[in-house]
Scaffold this active site. Structure first.
Site, PDB file in Angstrom:
ATOM      1  N   ASP A  12      -9.744  -4.962  -4.527  1.00 55.89           N
ATOM      2  CA  ASP A  12      -9.378  -3.984  -3.913  1.00 55.89           C
ATOM      3  C   ASP A  12     -10.135  -2.533  -3.934  1.00 55.89           C
ATOM      4  O   ASP A  12     -10.264  -2.215  -4.979  1.00 55.89           O
ATOM      5  CB  ASP A  12      -7.820  -3.700  -4.324  1.00 55.89           C
ATOM      6  N   SER A  23       0.824  -1.137   0.101  1.00 55.69           N
ATOM      7  CA  SER A  23       0.089  -0.100   0.005  1.00 55.69           C
ATOM      8  C   SER A  23       0.980   1.337   0.171  1.00 55.69           C
ATOM      9  O   SER A  23       1.730   1.490  -0.914  1.00 55.69           O
ATOM     10  CB  SER A  23      -0.820  -0.074   1.404  1.00 55.69           C
ATOM     11  N   HIS A  57      -7.839  -5.357  -0.484  1.00 52.25           N
ATOM     12  CA  HIS A  57      -6.425  -4.724  -0.223  1.00 52.25           C
ATOM     13  C   HIS A  57      -5.499  -5.252   0.611  1.00 52.25           C
ATOM     14  O   HIS A  57      -4.410  -4.966   0.407  1.00 52.25           O
ATOM     15  CB  HIS A  57      -7.001  -3.362   0.050  1.00 52.25           C
TER      16      HIS A  57
END
Length: 250
Positions: free
Chosen positions: A196, A100, A226
């Protein structure tokens, strides 16, 4: 599991855990409001240790066990934190694994650490999210609030609301990586789930298009979210690391 250690970083006292072993050192860079005790970080540490491979995980300032206040931090601070720990604790080649926001941090570090970087694995990488995600998605009211009052809060599917500060937005603009080519002269693997909801496919493809690598591959996994932390996802991350290292899977 490696013991947590601390060092004085550029912004606060920083926590990290280093497992010695053969190189390149696998460096795990966690996401926004995440920390080095997350599922992926801990799993990959155990996986690396079982193979005698050097591994580093760390907490940025304002995250996890590190000092500092999260709401006072920004991308530039957290990239500097990661660089400080890496330079103080490791030697030789590095394989950066960014999850991320960690994918944005890793993208910055590929430029700052230069020839030390031997590979990059991005997991639901979120480069430039302060501008292309937060700011682009703000209403005029939210933009005014964050610029005049200094902070606004956004709901999160993964915990407490996100505090988005004016400093985070303005500093993010100084650290954008999707506005020019990203030279990465080594193997790169990008992994993301089709489920996601935090990072769009457009962001994934923009990163793919901007990276200049002789060996760049992208994997979009049907249904993965995610977190990308299910057993099958973790196995894919392991395989990607081995692939970048040119090591056999067995």
């Amino acid at each position: 599991m490696a013991e947590t250690a601390f060092l004085d970083g550029p912004n606060a006292r920083l926590a990290y855990a280093f497992t010695p072993g053969s190189g390149p050192v696998v460096v795990f860079l966690s996401g926004y409001k995440s920390d080095m005790e997350g599922t992926k970080a801990v799993h990959l540490e155990a996986w690396a240790e079982a193979r005698g491979r050097a591994f580093l995980r760390l907490d940025y300032s304002g995250h996890g066990q590190s000092g500092g206040v999260f709401e006072e931090g920004c991308i530039g601070d957290w990239a500097a934190d990661a660089q400080a720990v890496i330079e103080a604790v490791t030697e030789g080649p590095l394989l950066l694994v960014g999850s991320s926001m960690g994918g944005w941090i890793a993208s910055l570090l590929t430029q700052r650490l230069g020839a030390r970087v031997a590979g990059f694995v991005g997991i639901a990488a979120a480069p430039d999210f302060t501008e292309d995600g937060f700011w682009a998605g703000f209403s005029e009211e939210e933009r005014t609030k964050v610029m005049e009052e200094g902070v606004t809060y956004l709901p999160s599917a993964y915990g407490d609301p996100y505090a988005v500060t004016r400093r985070l937005i303005e500093d993010g603009r100084d650290n954008l990586v999707l506005r020019a080519p990203l030279p990465m002269p080594y193997p790169v693997r990008l992994l993301q789930g089709s489920g996601d909801e935090a990072v769009t496919r457009e962001t994934l493809l923009a990163l793919f298009d901007h990276i200049d690598s002789p060996d760049l591959r992208l994997s979009l996994v049907k249904g993965a979210d995610h977190r990308f932390s299910e057993p099958g996802n973790l196995a894919m991350i392991e395989a990607a690391i081995l692939d970048v290292l040119g090591a056999p899977a067995a």
